[in-house]
Design an enzyme around this catalytic site. Sequence first.
Site, PDB file in Angstrom:
ATOM      1  N   LYS A   1     -14.734  28.516 -31.762  1.00  0.00           N
ATOM      2  CA  LYS A   1     -15.216  27.953 -30.494  1.00  0.00           C
ATOM      3  C   LYS A   1     -14.531  28.543 -29.263  1.00  0.00           C
ATOM      4  O   LYS A   1     -13.352  28.851 -29.274  1.00  0.00           O
ATOM      5  CB  LYS A   1     -14.991  26.427 -30.478  1.00  0.00           C
ATOM      6  CG  LYS A   1     -15.864  25.641 -31.436  1.00  0.00           C
ATOM      7  CD  LYS A   1     -17.336  25.604 -31.047  1.00  0.00           C
ATOM      8  CE  LYS A   1     -17.613  24.669 -29.891  1.00  0.00           C
ATOM      9  NZ  LYS A   1     -17.422  23.254 -30.221  1.00  0.00           N
TER      10      LYS A   1
ATOM     11  N   SER B   1       0.820  -1.227   0.000  1.00  0.00           N
ATOM     12  CA  SER B   1       0.000   0.000   0.000  1.00  0.00           C
ATOM     13  C   SER B   1       0.845   1.265   0.000  1.00  0.00           C
ATOM     14  O   SER B   1       0.313   2.368   0.079  1.00  0.00           O
ATOM     15  CB  SER B   1      -0.936   0.003   1.222  1.00  0.00           C
ATOM     16  OG  SER B   1      -0.175   0.009   2.419  1.00  0.00           O
TER      17      SER B   1
ATOM     18  N   SER C   1     -11.088  25.079 -30.060  1.00  0.00           N
ATOM     19  CA  SER C   1     -11.212  23.793 -30.738  1.00  0.00           C
ATOM     20  C   SER C   1     -10.109  23.701 -31.777  1.00  0.00           C
ATOM     21  O   SER C   1      -9.740  24.704 -32.391  1.00  0.00           O
ATOM     22  CB  SER C   1     -12.576  23.701 -31.412  1.00  0.00           C
ATOM     23  OG  SER C   1     -12.514  22.813 -32.509  1.00  0.00           O
TER      24      SER C   1
ATOM     25  N   HIS D   1     -38.165  24.931 -14.475  1.00  0.00           N
ATOM     26  CA  HIS D   1     -38.240  24.020 -15.640  1.00  0.00           C
ATOM     27  C   HIS D   1     -37.331  24.498 -16.782  1.00  0.00           C
ATOM     28  O   HIS D   1     -37.583  24.177 -17.939  1.00  0.00           O
ATOM     29  CB  HIS D   1     -39.670  23.868 -16.157  1.00  0.00           C
ATOM     30  CG  HIS D   1     -40.681  23.632 -15.079  1.00  0.00           C
ATOM     31  ND1 HIS D   1     -41.102  22.368 -14.714  1.00  0.00           N
ATOM     32  CD2 HIS D   1     -41.324  24.504 -14.254  1.00  0.00           C
ATOM     33  CE1 HIS D   1     -41.994  22.483 -13.723  1.00  0.00           C
ATOM     34  NE2 HIS D   1     -42.137  23.767 -13.418  1.00  0.00           N
TER      35      HIS D   1
ATOM     36  N   ASN E   1      -2.699  -1.118  13.317  1.00  0.00           N
ATOM     37  CA  ASN E   1      -4.144  -0.874  13.206  1.00  0.00           C
ATOM     38  C   ASN E   1      -4.544   0.468  13.815  1.00  0.00           C
ATOM     39  O   ASN E   1      -5.286   1.233  13.206  1.00  0.00           O
ATOM     40  CB  ASN E   1      -4.925  -2.017  13.860  1.00  0.00           C
ATOM     41  CG  ASN E   1      -4.676  -3.344  13.149  1.00  0.00           C
ATOM     42  OD1 ASN E   1      -4.086  -3.354  12.075  1.00  0.00           O
ATOM     43  ND2 ASN E   1      -5.113  -4.436  13.745  1.00  0.00           N
TER      44      ASN E   1
ATOM     45  N   GLU F   1     -17.212  22.233 -17.431  1.00  0.00           N
ATOM     46  CA  GLU F   1     -17.597  20.848 -17.738  1.00  0.00           C
ATOM     47  C   GLU F   1     -16.848  19.868 -16.837  1.00  0.00           C
ATOM     48  O   GLU F   1     -17.404  18.864 -16.384  1.00  0.00           O
ATOM     49  CB  GLU F   1     -17.293  20.541 -19.209  1.00  0.00           C
ATOM     50  CG  GLU F   1     -18.130  21.332 -20.190  1.00  0.00           C
ATOM     51  CD  GLU F   1     -17.581  21.217 -21.601  1.00  0.00           C
ATOM     52  OE1 GLU F   1     -16.815  22.108 -22.027  1.00  0.00           O
ATOM     53  OE2 GLU F   1     -17.876  20.224 -22.282  1.00  0.00           O
TER      54      GLU F   1
ATOM     55  N   LYS G   1      -8.140   4.387   1.364  1.00  0.00           N
ATOM     56  CA  LYS G   1      -7.402   5.633   1.164  1.00  0.00           C
ATOM     57  C   LYS G   1      -7.370   6.160  -0.267  1.00  0.00           C
ATOM     58  O   LYS G   1      -7.563   7.355  -0.493  1.00  0.00           O
ATOM     59  CB  LYS G   1      -5.969   5.475   1.663  1.00  0.00           C
ATOM     60  CG  LYS G   1      -5.874   5.297   3.155  1.00  0.00           C
ATOM     61  CD  LYS G   1      -4.463   4.976   3.590  1.00  0.00           C
ATOM     62  CE  LYS G   1      -4.458   4.048   4.788  1.00  0.00           C
ATOM     63  NZ  LYS G   1      -5.032   2.703   4.499  1.00  0.00           N
TER      64      LYS G   1
HETATM   65  N1  ARG Z   1      -1.470  -0.689   5.362  1.00  0.00           N
HETATM   66  C1  ARG Z   1      -2.454  -1.028   6.317  1.00  0.00           C
HETATM   67  C2  ARG Z   1      -3.742  -0.242   6.039  1.00  0.00           C
HETATM   68  O1  ARG Z   1      -3.691   0.724   5.403  1.00  0.00           O
HETATM   69  C3  ARG Z   1      -1.968  -0.733   7.700  1.00  0.00           C
HETATM   70  C4  ARG Z   1      -2.582  -1.590   8.765  1.00  0.00           C
HETATM   71  C5  ARG Z   1      -2.087  -2.971   8.624  1.00  0.00           C
HETATM   72  N2  ARG Z   1      -2.548  -3.801   9.683  1.00  0.00           N
HETATM   73  C6  ARG Z   1      -2.494  -5.141   9.634  1.00  0.00           C
HETATM   74  N3  ARG Z   1      -2.968  -5.785  10.605  1.00  0.00           N
HETATM   75  N4  ARG Z   1      -2.004  -5.762   8.589  1.00  0.00           N
HETATM   76  O2  ARG Z   1      -4.810  -0.642   6.460  1.00  0.00           O
END
Ligand code: ARG
Length: 465
Positions: A284, A24, A278, A157, A111, A291, A326
């Site tokens: 244009k 990640s 354009s 409308h 965590n 948009e 994320k």
């Molecule tokens: N990269 C993980 C996330 O974004 C971090 C937490 C990982 N925790 C685990 N128990 N593997 O969620």
Amino acid sequence: MSNKMWGGRFTDRPDAIMEEINVSIDVDRHLYAQDITASKAHAAMLAAQGIITANDAKNIGKGLDTILSEIGAGKFTFKRALEDIHMNVESRLAELIGPAAGRLHTARSRNDQVATDFRLYVRDVLDETDAALAALQQALAERALEQAETVMPGFTHLQTAQPVTFGHHLMAYVEMVARDRGRFQDARKRLNESPLGAAALAGTSFPIDRHATAAKLGFDRPMANSLDAVSDRDFVLETLSAASICAVHLSRFAEEIVIWTSPLVGLIRLSDKFTTGSSIMPQKRNPDAAELVRAKTGRVIGALNGLLIVMKGLPLAYQKDMQEDKQGAMEGFAALSLAIRAITGMVRDLEPEPERMKAAAGEGYATATDLADWLVRTLKMPFREAHHVTGRIVGLAAKKGVALHELPLAEMQGIEKRITKDVLAVLSVESSVKSRTSYGGTAPKNVRSQAKAWLKRLAKNGKTR
Ligand code: ARG
């Protein structure tokens, strides 16, 4: 070799596909500043509680500062094998300060770490969004004050309904944005509790001080339940919900800009700064920015939908699914930020075409309601009857191909003999808007006082109310 952060019981390396789906760092590297800030608070607290030595905490703090500047300067090598930002930082810390780095993770888990980092990140997003929306309100209110008397058609409308002022139309968005800001501010209140110290899911046996780390990180208090702390992402969902509503507001405005700049309509113009040409049609002037604001809404709503779907089946507590919280959110926030800035730019840039607006405001018998109101006020006619009489007069004018104020008085009197020449005063678009002084109505006087009140409020403290 197995993973040095968690590979104690592993003898083999992960499969390449395992690594690819698990990694990640490409996304959570954007949390580096929050990750380091939270780690520093955690280390200082561990020392204050006598869980690690003051000397170790000092070295950890210094090492983390070094890493912060390395990443900031683009001199940090992120390693995919280290999965995420937390392990990349910790591994570098070990290179810098040796085994003491391994003490930082006492009484903590990735965590609660990632939940803390992302709360800090989203809190920054909320603060930046609020400031950007205040700037949009400022631009809208300034233009509204300047355009308080400019008469344009108001639509229902998408048909010409009644004359309004351009300033009044702009002020409508100031109010919408005020509610958007209110929603973001509400989300911030609920977000602002600290998950740090919840550890993996159950808390810890170390004598940590969660109140201290919460205060250090600017949170109002620690979250009360460790399972909840590591496993909910409602703060992201709530922010994305508010962002979606805000994006819808911006999109509606963008749509109006697209319609109004069309040569078919021609109510406003955008300069070269906010249009494109354009490659084949030299005449244009395309309203691409508007948009794209309209289209960015799809990304924001998409991010909300995506995360709702990720979360909906997850039992407590942390599940790896949540790592997918994320990317979409960050992209959604970036899309909203750009859309706000683009709309603000267009509000400053756009120029109304007052002649065209005025002519369009009078087309389609837009002052018919004013005629009916005159019949009610002056002749004490019940409104329903006045509506009927006005309908017949409009029908006659339409048959003759003239505007209401061009219809000879005698013709009107042929339909309602008590009508006098005084009626002509209410049939112009200017007198129509001027007469709408009811609270919240379109009269230039109202628009001026609303715009001024907002500008004062915004100058004071960016307040939404
Ligand atoms: N990269 C993980 C996330 O974004 C971090 C937490 C990982 N925790 C685990 N128990 N593997 O969620």
